[in-house]
Design an enzyme around this catalytic site. Structure first.
Site, PDB file in Angstrom:
ATOM      1  N   GLY A   8      -3.213  -0.782  -5.031  1.00 22.57           N
ATOM      2  CA  GLY A   8      -1.872  -1.141  -4.607  1.00 22.57           C
ATOM      3  C   GLY A   8      -1.902  -2.054  -3.401  1.00 22.57           C
ATOM      4  O   GLY A   8      -2.961  -2.338  -2.827  1.00 22.57           O
ATOM      5  N   ASP A 114       0.824  -1.743 -12.003  1.00 21.59           N
ATOM      6  CA  ASP A 114       1.297  -0.413 -11.610  1.00 21.59           C
ATOM      7  C   ASP A 114       2.583  -0.049 -12.333  1.00 21.59           C
ATOM      8  O   ASP A 114       2.769   1.088 -12.788  1.00 21.59           O
ATOM      9  CB  ASP A 114       1.495  -0.343 -10.096  1.00 21.59           C
ATOM     10  CG  ASP A 114       2.425  -1.418  -9.545  1.00 21.59           C
ATOM     11  OD1 ASP A 114       2.640  -2.455 -10.218  1.00 21.59           O
ATOM     12  OD2 ASP A 114       2.937  -1.238  -8.420  1.00 21.59           O
ATOM     13  N   ARG A 115       3.478  -1.022 -12.491  1.00 26.36           N
ATOM     14  CA  ARG A 115       4.753  -0.770 -13.164  1.00 26.36           C
ATOM     15  C   ARG A 115       4.529  -0.478 -14.648  1.00 26.36           C
ATOM     16  O   ARG A 115       5.138   0.436 -15.215  1.00 26.36           O
ATOM     17  CB  ARG A 115       5.689  -1.958 -12.973  1.00 26.36           C
ATOM     18  CG  ARG A 115       5.914  -2.316 -11.510  1.00 26.36           C
ATOM     19  CD  ARG A 115       6.779  -3.537 -11.339  1.00 26.36           C
ATOM     20  NE  ARG A 115       8.172  -3.235 -11.642  1.00 26.36           N
ATOM     21  CZ  ARG A 115       9.130  -4.163 -11.675  1.00 26.36           C
ATOM     22  NH1 ARG A 115       8.839  -5.429 -11.450  1.00 26.36           N
ATOM     23  NH2 ARG A 115      10.380  -3.820 -11.947  1.00 26.36           N
ATOM     24  N   ASP A 134       9.466   4.302  -8.567  1.00 29.01           N
ATOM     25  CA  ASP A 134       8.173   4.373  -7.876  1.00 29.01           C
ATOM     26  C   ASP A 134       8.372   3.987  -6.416  1.00 29.01           C
ATOM     27  O   ASP A 134       8.725   2.850  -6.100  1.00 29.01           O
ATOM     28  CB  ASP A 134       7.182   3.424  -8.541  1.00 29.01           C
ATOM     29  CG  ASP A 134       5.784   3.503  -7.923  1.00 29.01           C
ATOM     30  OD1 ASP A 134       5.578   4.315  -7.003  1.00 29.01           O
ATOM     31  OD2 ASP A 134       4.905   2.742  -8.372  1.00 29.01           O
ATOM     32  N   THR A 191      19.936   7.983  19.402  1.00 29.67           N
ATOM     33  CA  THR A 191      19.406   6.793  18.724  1.00 29.67           C
ATOM     34  C   THR A 191      18.449   7.151  17.595  1.00 29.67           C
ATOM     35  O   THR A 191      18.541   6.605  16.484  1.00 29.67           O
ATOM     36  CB  THR A 191      18.694   5.882  19.740  1.00 29.67           C
ATOM     37  OG1 THR A 191      19.638   5.459  20.718  1.00 29.67           O
ATOM     38  CG2 THR A 191      18.106   4.654  19.051  1.00 29.67           C
TER      39      THR A 191
END
Length: 263
Positions: A8, A114-115, A134, A191
């Site tokens: 990745g 990956d997809r 994902d 914050t």
């Protein structure tokens, strides 16, 4: 034993996969930061030692498959497979490991490995019309029909990218960790809490909204499967997922390797 390598943009995951009568099992996995400059020798020193700690000899690895979205890393991983495991690796989407499902979009070749692997694994795991989400460097939404065909999807900035941009482009906002807020309130009192609300609940709202729009467009009953490191974190505060499988891409690599042996 199969060595599955998921490359990745942020990390490379190495997994050892065993096959049995009931299918495959991910025996163990390790993760290292993605660096295209890392040599095959450097990978081997790291990986072989980790295997030894688990009592696994490298001679047990008889197959290697690589799914990569970082082309510059491919050569060194090929050398790793050939030099240290004695096998020629398969590359997801190429040769014997070519995709065996329809990619019904305008530019099929642009679909990342990956997809595609997530689509293969999701269709195998639960079938039917699907939306696969994902959570990675980018957050991807995939539409897969009941035949397993990829119909298109959405790419959005990952939550860490969004946070990096927020902190990097402002002078006084602090770095915060991604976590589920302690309260369901969306009105922060300081914050840090205001930032966490904006990032976390904002991301949940974006995700739920996009999935609802995708379901409306598909027009049939749809199951939603989530994967990636942050999937479990978001699953705590949304009802939109039907299933969470953090190792979906690795399962896709194992399935694709099995298909490749049958060709």
């Amino acid at each position: 034993m199969l060595l599955a390598i998921d490359v990745g943009n942020t990390n490379v995951v190495f997994a050892l996969v065993e096959y049995g009568e009931g299918g495959h099992t991910i025996r163990t996995r390790w993760r290292i930061a993605t660096d295209p400059r890392r040599t095959a020798d450097e990978y081997a020193v790291w990986l072989v030692q980790l295997m030894a700690i688990e009592g696994i000899d490298r001679a047990e690895v008889s197959e290697v498959i690589i799914g990569s979205v970082v082309p510059r890393a491919d050569h060194n991983l090929t050398v790793l497979a050939e030099k240290y495991f004695g096998v020629e690796p398969l590359f997801a989407g190429q040769g014997k490991a070519a995709w065996q499902f329809e990619i019904d979009v305008e530019q099929p070749s642009s679909l990342g490995a990956d997809r595609a692997l997530n689509c293969i694994a999701a269709h195998k795991l639960i079938g039917g019309d699907l939306i696969v989400v994902d959570f990675g460097t980018a957050t991807k939404f995939e539409a897969v029909d009941f035949n397993g065909a990829y119909k298109g999807g959405i790419i959005a900035p990952g939550i860490n990218l969004s946070l990096d941009a927020l902190v990097g482009k402002t002078a006084k906002l602090p770095r915060i960790a991604i976590a589920a807020p302690e309260s369901d309130s969306v009105i922060g009192r300081n914050t840090e809490s205001q930032m966490l609300i904006g990032v976390y609940w904002g991301y949940v709202a974006m995700m739920e909204g996009l999935i609802a729009r995708m379901k409306d467009e598909i027009g049939r009953p749809v199951k939603v499967l989530a994967t990636g490191g942050l999937a479990v974190l978001f699953d705590e505060h949304t009802q939109v997922f039907d299933m969470v499988e953090p190792e979906l891409t690795l399962h896709g690599l194992a399935i694709l390797a099995t298909q490749a042996k049958a060709t």
